[in-house]
Design a protein around this motif. Structure first.
Motif, PDB file in Angstrom:
ATOM      1  N   ARG A 158      52.621  29.182  62.126  1.00 39.45           N
ATOM      2  CA  ARG A 158      51.988  28.453  61.037  1.00 39.45           C
ATOM      3  C   ARG A 158      52.728  27.138  60.805  1.00 39.45           C
ATOM      4  N   ARG A 159      52.069  26.212  60.147  1.00 39.45           N
ATOM      5  CA  ARG A 159      52.669  24.921  59.863  1.00 39.45           C
ATOM      6  C   ARG A 159      53.873  25.067  58.928  1.00 39.45           C
ATOM      7  N   ALA A 160      54.884  24.233  59.158  1.00 42.53           N
ATOM      8  CA  ALA A 160      56.056  24.234  58.273  1.00 42.53           C
ATOM      9  C   ALA A 160      55.712  23.614  56.921  1.00 42.53           C
ATOM     10  N   ASP A 161      54.655  22.785  56.905  1.00 44.54           N
ATOM     11  CA  ASP A 161      54.234  22.112  55.671  1.00 44.54           C
ATOM     12  C   ASP A 161      52.765  22.452  55.389  1.00 44.54           C
TER      13      ASP A 161
END
Length: 234
Positions: A158-161
């Motif tokens: 998943r995206r870090a942000d």
């Protein structure tokens, strides 16, 4: 015969049946088959499948026995009887085709998925559209389908942000799962495309376009087809 490993009383009106701990096709198939059988034989119970468990919701007053048995014990016994029967088979399924416009502004993370997989963007699209998926469960938000069957090469963290707003219809990858955002929601999955179809509509019966157990196939489309289908589904 389908036998849960254990059960757990979650609330006065809820019993959770556990079928394992893994997120895989075999465990999901057992859960969905159990849900279909229990719903067929015990229609007063509400069945809510997850990856490896099945939540049974019931009206406690309707399950109180004269011998002092608790509602949970009576629901447990009734469910066990159904699952021990010889007519429990794989849950019936239907195939649903979901058109997707991949990449560009509709799939802003396609490049990131491509780089992580070591594949060209066209190959990522081809592999994603070639998959044969099953809706294991609905969750996170009403109508959000968690789909099993993703090509392992396309698994990506998943995206870090996480985004504060993911557009409705966004097709995304999170780990070994792919899914579709039914509404504009916050989310951290990698966005690779978007479907023009409305995935959740409170006016429809049922409101969610996809249901647990459905087989799903994605179909790559172009912008003209996206606009055409979006106009029809408005």
């Amino acid at each position: 015969m389908i036998a849960p490993l254990r059960d757990e009383a979650l609330a006065e009106d809820a019993l959770l049946l556990h079928f394992g701990d893994a997120i895989d096709e075999a465990t999901s198939a057992r859960v969905l088959a159990a849900a279909a059988a229990i719903a067929r034989h015990l229609p007063s119970l509400e069945c809510v499948p997850a990856y490896a468990s099945l939540l049974l919701r019931f009206e406690p007053a309707a399950w109180r026995g004269e011998a002092g048995d608790t509602p949970h014990a009576r629901v447990r016994a009734a469910a066990a009887e159904v699952l021990a029967s010889s007519d429990v088979a794989h849950a019936p399924s239907r195939e649903v085709v979901i058109p997707v416009l991949y990449g560009g502004t509709y799939g802003p993370d396609l490049d990131a998925v491509s780089r992580h997989a070591g594949l060209g963007e066209a190959e990522v699209i081809a592999r994603h559209a070639a998959g044969r998926y099953r809706v294991a469960m609905l969750g996170f938000a009403p109508g959000f389908p968690y789909l099993l069957g993703l090509d392992p090469r396309l698994a990506v963290p998943r995206r870090a942000d996480p985004r504060a707003r993911v557009p409705a219809g966004s097709v995304a990858i999170g780990g070994m799962q792919t899914g579709i955002y039914p509404e504009a929601l916050p989310g951290g999955w990698q966005l690779i495309g978007r479907t023009p179809l409305r995935m959740f509509d409170m006016r429809a019966t049922p409101p969610s376009r996809l249901q647990p157990g459905d087989r799903v196939r994605f179909e790559a489309i172009d912008t003209a087809r996206f606009d055409e289908l979006q106009g029809r589904d408005a």
